[in-house]
Design an enzyme around this catalytic site. Structure first.
Site, PDB file in Angstrom:
ATOM      1  N   ALA A 233       0.945  -1.060   0.089  1.00  0.00           N
ATOM      2  CA  ALA A 233       0.026   0.149  -0.013  1.00  0.00           C
ATOM      3  C   ALA A 233       0.824   1.506   0.212  1.00  0.00           C
ATOM      4  CB  ALA A 233      -1.065  -0.036   1.194  1.00  0.00           C
TER       5      ALA A 233
ATOM      6  N   ARG B  98     -11.045 -12.465   5.885  1.00  0.00           N
ATOM      7  CA  ARG B  98     -10.664 -12.194   4.261  1.00  0.00           C
ATOM      8  C   ARG B  98     -10.489 -13.513   3.777  1.00  0.00           C
ATOM      9  NH1 ARG B  98      -5.654 -12.275   2.160  1.00  0.00           N
ATOM     10  NH2 ARG B  98      -4.624 -12.952   4.191  1.00  0.00           N
TER      11      ARG B  98
ATOM     12  N   SER C  97       1.563 -23.323   2.919  1.00  0.00           N
ATOM     13  CA  SER C  97       0.590 -22.726   2.007  1.00  0.00           C
ATOM     14  C   SER C  97      -0.608 -23.682   2.335  1.00  0.00           C
ATOM     15  CB  SER C  97       1.051 -22.875   0.741  1.00  0.00           C
ATOM     16  OG  SER C  97       0.018 -22.840  -0.248  1.00  0.00           O
TER      17      SER C  97
ATOM     18  N   HIS D 251      -2.732 -14.766  11.479  1.00  0.00           N
ATOM     19  CA  HIS D 251      -2.119 -14.601  10.219  1.00  0.00           C
ATOM     20  C   HIS D 251      -2.335 -13.204   9.682  1.00  0.00           C
ATOM     21  CE1 HIS D 251      -0.919 -15.377   6.156  1.00  0.00           C
ATOM     22  NE2 HIS D 251      -2.277 -15.213   5.644  1.00  0.00           N
TER      23      HIS D 251
ATOM     24  N   ARG E 156     -10.840 -21.501   6.180  1.00  0.00           N
ATOM     25  CA  ARG E 156      -9.927 -21.350   7.351  1.00  0.00           C
ATOM     26  C   ARG E 156     -10.663 -21.291   8.682  1.00  0.00           C
ATOM     27  NH1 ARG E 156      -6.018 -16.551   4.686  1.00  0.00           N
ATOM     28  NH2 ARG E 156      -5.248 -17.904   2.816  1.00  0.00           N
TER      29      ARG E 156
ATOM     30  N   LEU F  75      -3.310  -8.804  -0.925  1.00  0.00           N
ATOM     31  CA  LEU F  75      -2.239  -8.049  -1.882  1.00  0.00           C
ATOM     32  C   LEU F  75      -3.228  -7.164  -2.829  1.00  0.00           C
ATOM     33  CD1 LEU F  75      -0.077 -11.280  -2.690  1.00  0.00           C
ATOM     34  CD2 LEU F  75       0.170  -9.408  -0.955  1.00  0.00           C
TER      35      LEU F  75
HETATM   36  C1  LIG Z   1       2.950 -15.022   6.006  1.00  0.00           C
HETATM   37  C2  LIG Z   1       1.853 -14.134   5.158  1.00  0.00           C
HETATM   38  C3  LIG Z   1       1.399 -14.887   3.842  1.00  0.00           C
HETATM   39  C4  LIG Z   1       0.566 -13.852   3.256  1.00  0.00           C
HETATM   40  N1  LIG Z   1       0.013 -14.426   2.050  1.00  0.00           N
HETATM   41  C5  LIG Z   1      -0.932 -13.746   1.470  1.00  0.00           C
HETATM   42  C6  LIG Z   1      -1.247 -14.238   0.052  1.00  0.00           C
HETATM   43  O1  LIG Z   1      -0.919 -15.227  -0.396  1.00  0.00           O
HETATM   44  N2  LIG Z   1      -2.248 -13.431  -0.389  1.00  0.00           N
HETATM   45  C7  LIG Z   1      -2.563 -12.176  -0.152  1.00  0.00           C
HETATM   46  O2  LIG Z   1      -3.593 -11.463  -0.799  1.00  0.00           O
HETATM   47  N3  LIG Z   1      -2.289 -11.892   1.099  1.00  0.00           N
HETATM   48  C8  LIG Z   1      -1.438 -12.685   1.935  1.00  0.00           C
HETATM   49  N4  LIG Z   1      -0.970 -12.027   3.134  1.00  0.00           N
HETATM   50  C9  LIG Z   1      -1.612 -10.888   3.889  1.00  0.00           C
HETATM   51  C10 LIG Z   1      -0.822  -9.600   3.088  1.00  0.00           C
HETATM   52  O3  LIG Z   1       0.751 -10.059   2.752  1.00  0.00           O
HETATM   53  C11 LIG Z   1      -0.931  -8.203   3.889  1.00  0.00           C
HETATM   54  O4  LIG Z   1      -2.109  -7.997   4.561  1.00  0.00           O
HETATM   55  C12 LIG Z   1      -0.206  -7.171   2.954  1.00  0.00           C
HETATM   56  O5  LIG Z   1       0.630  -7.430   2.357  1.00  0.00           O
HETATM   57  C13 LIG Z   1      -0.159  -6.069   4.002  1.00  0.00           C
HETATM   58  O6  LIG Z   1       0.410  -4.811   3.304  1.00  0.00           O
HETATM   59  P1  LIG Z   1       0.520  -3.329   3.732  1.00  0.00           P
HETATM   60  O7  LIG Z   1       1.001  -2.513   2.751  1.00  0.00           O
HETATM   61  O8  LIG Z   1      -0.753  -3.020   4.354  1.00  0.00           O
HETATM   62  O9  LIG Z   1       1.571  -3.552   4.992  1.00  0.00           O
HETATM   63  P2  LIG Z   1       3.110  -4.254   5.230  1.00  0.00           P
HETATM   64  O10 LIG Z   1       3.646  -4.847   4.006  1.00  0.00           O
HETATM   65  O11 LIG Z   1       3.035  -5.122   6.615  1.00  0.00           O
HETATM   66  O12 LIG Z   1       3.738  -2.846   5.122  1.00  0.00           O
HETATM   67  C14 LIG Z   1       3.694  -1.999   6.538  1.00  0.00           C
HETATM   68  C15 LIG Z   1       4.972  -1.091   6.338  1.00  0.00           C
HETATM   69  O13 LIG Z   1       4.932  -0.022   7.389  1.00  0.00           O
HETATM   70  C16 LIG Z   1       6.016   0.352   7.925  1.00  0.00           C
HETATM   71  N5  LIG Z   1       5.708   0.445   9.236  1.00  0.00           N
HETATM   72  C17 LIG Z   1       5.154  -0.173  10.092  1.00  0.00           C
HETATM   73  N6  LIG Z   1       4.725   0.410  11.404  1.00  0.00           N
HETATM   74  C18 LIG Z   1       5.504   1.551  11.221  1.00  0.00           C
HETATM   75  C19 LIG Z   1       5.870   2.747  12.108  1.00  0.00           C
HETATM   76  N7  LIG Z   1       5.491   2.592  13.374  1.00  0.00           N
HETATM   77  N8  LIG Z   1       6.828   3.433  11.787  1.00  0.00           N
HETATM   78  C20 LIG Z   1       7.468   3.602  10.348  1.00  0.00           C
HETATM   79  N9  LIG Z   1       7.098   2.485   9.569  1.00  0.00           N
HETATM   80  C21 LIG Z   1       6.131   1.673  10.110  1.00  0.00           C
HETATM   81  C22 LIG Z   1       6.802  -1.035   7.726  1.00  0.00           C
HETATM   82  O14 LIG Z   1       7.982  -0.434   7.893  1.00  0.00           O
HETATM   83  C23 LIG Z   1       6.379  -1.286   6.223  1.00  0.00           C
HETATM   84  O15 LIG Z   1       7.031  -0.812   5.704  1.00  0.00           O
HETATM   85  C24 LIG Z   1      -0.143 -12.788   3.937  1.00  0.00           C
HETATM   86  C25 LIG Z   1       0.459 -12.414   4.994  1.00  0.00           C
HETATM   87  C26 LIG Z   1       1.448 -13.131   5.797  1.00  0.00           C
HETATM   88  C27 LIG Z   1       2.009 -12.701   7.135  1.00  0.00           C
END
Ligand SMILES: Cc1cc2nc3c(=O)[nH]c(=O)nc-3n(C[C@H](O)[C@H](O)[C@H](O)COP(=O)(O)OP(=O)(O)OC[C@H]3O[C@@H](n4cnc5c(N)ncnc54)[C@H](O)[C@@H]3O)c2cc1C
Ligand code: HEM
Ligand code: HEM
Ligand code: SF4
Ligand code: F3S
Ligand code: FES
Lengths: 258, 659, 253
Positions: free
Chosen positions: B44, B442, B284, B408, B337, B448
């Protein structure tokens, strides 16, 4: 940290220069070795060969041109080697307490050292066989010998005798053999590495090129080292003794006639 | 708290396009006068930062890792959904929309979900153009697989590393903008406070994790894309640094926190091996296609297996309970799930669990290997088997795998309206950090999708809409010497000093572990009024203990990982209570939230008729068809609950059945 | 199991560091290597000594944050395994384990086992992307990509940017990392437009960041947790030569 970097010759350009100069040297060494092996065919053959080398069409410009190219190649090779080695030491100032090596060969890790020793060898070698000033006076005793060029008999400097005389010193022979070992090592890494540097190596070719490099290195070693080894074993000894006697006699005649 | 969802008028399928035509625009030459702060560089954050910078805004982006490429989006394995219908199996935007709403157990906002389904197709185009190497068929076209019970193949994937490849795609776009100077990237900076000026979000306070410097950053708007809060459970599939801090700080400044109790538990993770375990690893879900899940029927046998006295292969067929196949004959091992997770817990609670801890069930490939041969299984799951062996040391070709559910994903998050703007004007929230699209549960492969939808295709419009509404005269008006920054910085410093000055006798990690145990035991897969009330009390006590006994070594002005953890744990200790409160408030079961009081029993006609089996989650749509949005009222004061009621115009609410 | 640890301690980038020995009386062999360090750190906290700083995040081998040289090998003795995925059962009771940070000039130590790898980001910023304006993309299936090409690109794209290749290379060279990204993008049809500028810019960035030159040792490939092969380096060398030649003739004409 990065802002303080001096401008460098791009790393990959250096690699290309290294590889291309390496290639020229590799070809030269192979040719030189094949040429030298005519030593075993006896004085007439090798002496005639030497004659030809020094009487190429366009002589003497062509000879000097070749020498110049070789020299330039060697200089580029050495210059790049110096830069690479220096920069690489700077890029990795500390080593690990318990350094492990997984795949890098001994040869690859000693390229700069084997290189420097080869350079020292080349200097010595040229002084010995081309300029003929080391070891002192040994060549003064060597005279000319008969060869045939296109069925025309003529007298020419006896390279065969020079080689035998040169390698009669066990110290020098040993030095040659050891350096040829180093060269062999340098090449076992160098020849295969050369292909990687110009991007002509991949997973399936890597083992084959490695084997080829190894074979090449050993061929060069055996080819070159066989000469001093043969001389140490007595090859050409009688010839040299005979010749020396002849030349001494001839020299005595010349002195008398003065 | 005013909760205006700002859903545009008009038919569902036209809401987004008509909204886009009406949205305020910022003239390209004026964009560079606006400064946008983006916290987070996951899917995001990175996609939003890259897109906004490309449009001409000045962007600053922050993350706590040493590089934006390491955000936890990198860990997603399975894939990303999109309604491309490349397989010609009848997929459409409507179907993806429908599946997501149903999958969310009718607790999400229709309009948002519809938009998500609409832009899903653009995401795939965009990511392919950037060079994401999605899996292909031999003809060169994109390959798809099916995922999470969906009846179609709409999931795009890149080996088992889809999240990595998507994040690297976004990271590369972000890097380009950093290289051009359009984005200033601040790695190893942790956001510790949001700064409000006249009620609008106008900046943040960060701590530089390398040298401890507390810094102020002023901007015209702030976007939080800081990921989920699964680490409140201590053990989860999240990365070590995942935290609620950024979101929780915003909550304490007045942002509403929506549905914190909606947490997702994934059924196929590697069981905990001991009390020093630091994280759980996801295997997986695809394994459930060929593996059969069972436990011994007999407690004594389970006991022997736990002690290593009995080889599971020696348990006779009749002595095995393939409980999913027994309870859900039509879905069997592929039950959704939440249902499979809960069933695993039930059998383990009965003392039938395997693994040394007793918290594990078998996922057995013996029959498939006999039927299909080892090679076929190796082809399908070879890398997963290797990973399992790498972690556990057991060879799944020979002994059955052991799995157990683990936290998760977190569906809850900061409340946002249709524009992804929180109730604090100028504070946008994207990705897992907001509550928007997944309701109470979810679906696989849709997080993603949501992260990228928010960053690439929603925020670039809606952030401009806010800035445009503010007017160009206000651009760059607030500077970091504004008194609001003084206050915020002071608060941050005081907190850090306090943590360092307690000098107690217990490590932050140990407190985290204790908190995790409370939340997992009492607010995990099954929750009850009694348990939740206890949990709230336990957390309050633990919090008090923390603030008197925590030991944070080292100083504030250096790289200090203990201090980082202490700060995050301190927020989890408050947030954990909020999570339990939300779970207590929600007197129903839905999606990832299961209240033992609210399940179908023999008394229900659905069970009698065989439509549902006993123990299924029971929603109460009459009373709880709303988003629960919590409003901070002060430390140790009960927060206030606000409600955004959900209206289902397009899709008729129904009870899920997987029998 | 009981372990003797020898760990590099360094307060910050300005001060010099040294090895300090620690005893760890009790570790479960099912623990991961990083969990072993957690246990040790808890023990240090208990004694009031500052714990050892080390980078880690995902702990499942994908974020590329963990970065430990274990007994002289980047990421430790197991092939294709990051430090966080390494488990203690690969060690023996009574072992002495040496733990050091990545060592390379381009990766200065920040503290203890933590190093600064922003040099990698700079390499990507120089050209490790395909320019594709948000919202401007054609339909994803418009350009078919043969499966072997996509698979090859994926092989390179699998790099996690951990820096083990640099740490293991006796020259501190970043060739494997850089070539993996160049190889990923340059082999895809979408990447063709920027192919040659990409490779020159990324190599330049790699040089300016202070990485060493490759002399084809191959250590990098041996430690790479994602098994990126030297083929990528060879391919980058090739692309680079073509780029220089094209550039030369473009300038000349
Ligand atoms: C093991 C695993 C497998 C998954 N598999 C799938 C899948 O197959 N398909 C699917 O759709 N989803 C999957 N998900 C879920 C999905 O990956 C996540 O929900 C999604 O990627 C979150 O993206 P995001 O950009 O919101 O946050 P994140 O990618 O978690 O990014 C958070 C960002 O915020 C920053 N940040 C956090 N706190 C602070 C702070 N206090 N100060 C400064 N920076 C901060 C971090 O540095 C990071 O850059 C999976 C999740 C996990 C854990
Ligand atoms: C004269 C002194 C020499 C020095 C100091 C020297 C030094 C080096 C060094 C340091 C390398 C390693 C560079 C690298 O791998 O990238 C190298 C490579 C090489 N050397 Fe030499 N060398 C010398 C002479 C020679 C000679 C005489 C030959 C041939 C017979 C030769 C052939 C090669 C080859 C083929 C390579 C491999 C190039 C590549 O990897 O691309 N070198 N040399
Ligand atoms: C046993 C090994 C070798 C023998 C017997 C040998 C022999 C000779 C002889 C006889 C000459 C003089 C040729 C002439 O001037 O007529 C010569 C020249 C030369 N050799 Fe060798 N050589 C050996 C190994 C090498 C090696 C290993 C190298 C390089 C790495 C080398 C490089 C040269 C060079 C550069 C010259 C000068 C050529 C010139 O005249 O320009 N030689 N060698
Ligand atoms: S090439 Fe391998 S070792 Fe190097 S950064 Fe990438 S994954 Fe790590
Ligand atoms: S180890 Fe170093 S020398 Fe080259 S082949 Fe790998 S970068
Ligand atoms: S901690 Fe993420 S790869 Fe090791």
């Amino acid at each position: 940290m990065s802002a303080t970097q001096k401008p460098r010759i791009p790393s990959l350009l250096k690699k290309y220069l290294m590889a291309l100069s390496g290639l020229v040297l590799v070809l030269f060494v192979l040719g030189h070795m094949i040429g030298n092996l005519q030593f075993f065919a006896g004085p007439e053959v090798i002496n005639a060969y030497a004659y030809h080398l020094h009487h190429l069409p366009g002589n003497p410009v062509s000879l000097w041109l070749i020498r110049l190219v070789l020299l330039a190649t060697l200089l580029i090779h050495v210059w790049m080697a110096v830069l690479l080695t220096k920069e690489n030491r700077e890029a990795r100032p500390d080593t690990y307490l318990d350094q492990k090596t997984s795949v890098a060969t001994y040869a690859s890790r000693t390229m700069p050292i084997s290189g420097v020793l080869i350079l020292a060898f080349i200097v010595f070698h040229i002084l010995q066989f081309t300029v003929r000033v080391v070891p002192e006076h040994y060549d003064k005793t060597i005279g000319e010998s008969s060869i045939e060029v296109g069925h025309v008999p003529l007298e020419y400097f006896d390279v065969f005798a020079m080689m035998v005389a040169g390698f009669s010193s066990p110290l020098i022979s040993l030095f040659y053999i050891v350096t040829m070992g180093l060269l062999c090592m340098h090449l076992t890494h160098g020849v295969s590495s050369m292909f990687q540097s110009v991007g002509l190596r991949n997973e399936s070719w890597r083992p084959k090129l490695k084997a080829a490099a190894l074979a090449y290195g050993w061929i060069i070693f055996l080819g070159f080292a066989s000469i001093p080894a043969a001389v140490l074993a007595g090859f050409g000894k009688d010839y040299l003794a005979d010749k020396e006697a002849q030349w001494r006699a001839a020299a005595a005649v010349t002195t008398q006639s003065h | 708290m005013e909760l205006n969802s700002n859903i545009p008028d008009g038919p569902m399928a036209e809401k987004w396009s008509s909204h886009k035509t009406k949205i305020k625009l910022v003239n390209p030459s004026n964009r560079r006068k606006y400064h946008v702060i983006i916290v987070g560089s996951g899917l995001a954050g990175a996609s939003a930062a890259a897109s906004l910078a490309e449009m001409g805004y000045q962007v600053s982006c922050f993350c706590y890792q040493d590089s934006p490429r390491r955000a936890h989006s990198i860990a997603a394995q399975g894939g990303i959904n999109a309604a491309k219908n490349y397989q010609n199996d009848g997929d459409s935007i409507y179907r993806l929309f429908y599946d997501t709403v149903k999958g969310g157990d009718f607790r999400s906002r229709e309009a948002n979900v519809h938009r998500l389904a609409e832009v899903s197709v653009n995401i795939i185009d965009q990511m392919v153009a950037q060079g994401v190497p999605f899996a292909r068929e031999y003809g060169g076209l994109l390959d798809n697989r099916s995922f999470g019970g969906a009846q179609l193949s709409r999931t795009f994937y890149a080996r088992g590393q889809t999240g990595q490849q998507l994040l690297l795609g976004a990271y590369q776009q972000l890097s380009k903008q950093i290289g051009l100077g359009a984005v200033k990237m601040y790695n190893r900076h942790e956001m510790l406070e949001v700064v409000l000026v006249d009620g609008h979000a106008k900046g943040i306070i960060t701590r530089n994790l390398v040298n401890g410097k507390i810094e102020r950053w002023a901007a015209d708007t702030v976007v939080l894309a800081t990921g989920g809060y699964g680490n409140v459970f201590f053990l989860s599939t999240n990365a070590q640094g995942c935290n609620v801090t950024a979101a929780y700080r915003a909550y304490k400044k007045g942002a509403g926190f929506a549905n914190p109790c909606y947490t997702q538990i994934h059924p196929t993770c590697i069981p905990v091996h001991g009390d020093q375990q630091s994280k759980l690893t996801l295997m997986s879900e695809s394994l459930r296609n060929d593996g059969r899940i069972w436990v011994p029927k007999d407690k004594a046998a389970a006991e022997k297996i736990r002690k290593g006295e009995l080889n599971p292969n020696d348990v006779a067929e009749d002595d095995r309970d393939y409980y999913l196949e027994r309870k859900y004959p039509s879905f069997g091992n592929l039950a959704p799930r939440d249902i499979s997770s809960r069933s695993a817990k039930e059998v383990c609670d009965e003392g039938l669990g395997v693994a040394t801890s007793g918290l594990g069930v078998f996922l057995d490939f013996r029959d498939s290997i006999n039927r299909l041969g080892k090679d076929v299984i190796a082809q399908r799951y070879g890398n997963l088997f290797d990973m399992y062996q790498c972690i556990t040391g057991d060879n799944p070709y020979e002994t059955p795998m052991m799995i157990y559910p683990a936290v998760h994903y977190t569906m809850g998050g900061l409340w946002v309206d249709y524009n992804l703007e929180s109730n604090i004007p100028g504070l946008f929230v994207a990705g897992e950090a907001n509550f928007s699209d997944h309701g109470a549960n979810r679906l696989g492969a849709s997080a993603l999708m949501q992260g990228l939808a928010d960053g690439y295709f929603v925020l670039p419009y809606t952030v401009g809409h806010y800035l445009g509404r503010q007017g160009i005269a206000k651009a760059g008006e607030i500077k970091s010497d504004h008194p609001a920054f003084d206050d915020a910085e002071k608060a941050v410093r005081e907190r850090i000093d306090k943590l360092l000055s307690i000098k107690g006798d217990e490590s932050p990690r140990s407190f985290h572990q204790r908190l995790g145990k409370i939340v997992w035991d009492k607010c995990g897969m099954a929750r009850s009024k009694e348990g939740l009330e206890e949990a709230i009390k336990d957390i309050q006590d633990l919090r008090k203990e923390f603030w008197t006994r925590v030991r944070v070594l080292g100083d504030g002005d250096e790289l200090n990982q203990e201090l980082e953890r202490a700060g995050r744990v301190a927020d989890f200790l408050e947030f954990g209570e909020l999570l339990c409160r939300d779970a207590l408030m929600r007197e129903e079961s839905c999606g990832g939230h299961f209240r033992t009081e609210h399940q179908y029993t023999q008394e229900d006609e659905e069970v009698q008729s065989g439509f549902l089996s006993e123990g299924e989650a029971k929603r109460h749509d009459d009373k709880y068809n709303f988003v629960g949005v919590w409003e901070y009222q002060g430390d140790d004061v009960e927060p206030k609950l606000n409600q955004e009621s959900l209206v289902y115009e397009e899709i008729e609410m129904a009870t899920r059945s997987y029998k | 199991m009981h372990l003797h640890l020898k760990i590099w301690r360094q307060k910050n980038g300005d001060e010099s560091g040294k090895f300090v020995s620690y005893e760890l009386p009790e570790v479960d062999e099912g623990s991961s290597f990083l969990e072993m360090l957690d246990i040790m750190n808890e023990q240090l906290v208990e004694k009031g000594e500052p714990p050892v700083a080390f980078d880690h995040d995902c702990r499942e081998g994908i974020c590329g944050m963990c970065s430990l040289v274990i007994n002289g090998e980047a990421h430790g003795p197991e092939r294709a395994t990051t430090a966080c995925q390494l488990h203690m059962r690969h060690f023996n009771d009574g072992d002495t384990i040496t733990i050091e940070p990545w060592r390379a000039k381009a990766f200065p130590v920040v503290k203890d086992l933590v190093v600064d790898r922003t040099a990698f980001d700079k390499v990507i910023q120089a050209g490790g992307f395909i320019t594709a304006r948000t919202g401007s993309a054609p339909d994803a299936n418009e350009i078919p990509i043969p499966k072997p090409v996509a698979d090859h690109a994926m092989d390179g794209a699998a790099c996690i940017g951990c820096g083990a290749c640099v740490a293991a290379c006796p020259n501190g060279s970043a060739m494997l990392f850089t070539s993996a990204k160049v190889g990923h993008l340059n082999s895809l049809p979408q990447g063709q437009a920027e192919k040659y500028s990409r490779v020159t810019k990324m190599v330049d960035a790699m040089d300016t960041a202070g990485f060493g030159n490759c002399t084809n040792y191959g250590e990098c490939q041996a430690v790479c947790p994602k098994e990126i092969t030297l083929d990528f380096i060879a391919k980058m060398n090739r692309d680079y030569a073509v780029a220089r030649i094209k550039n030369f003739f473009n300038k000349a004409s």
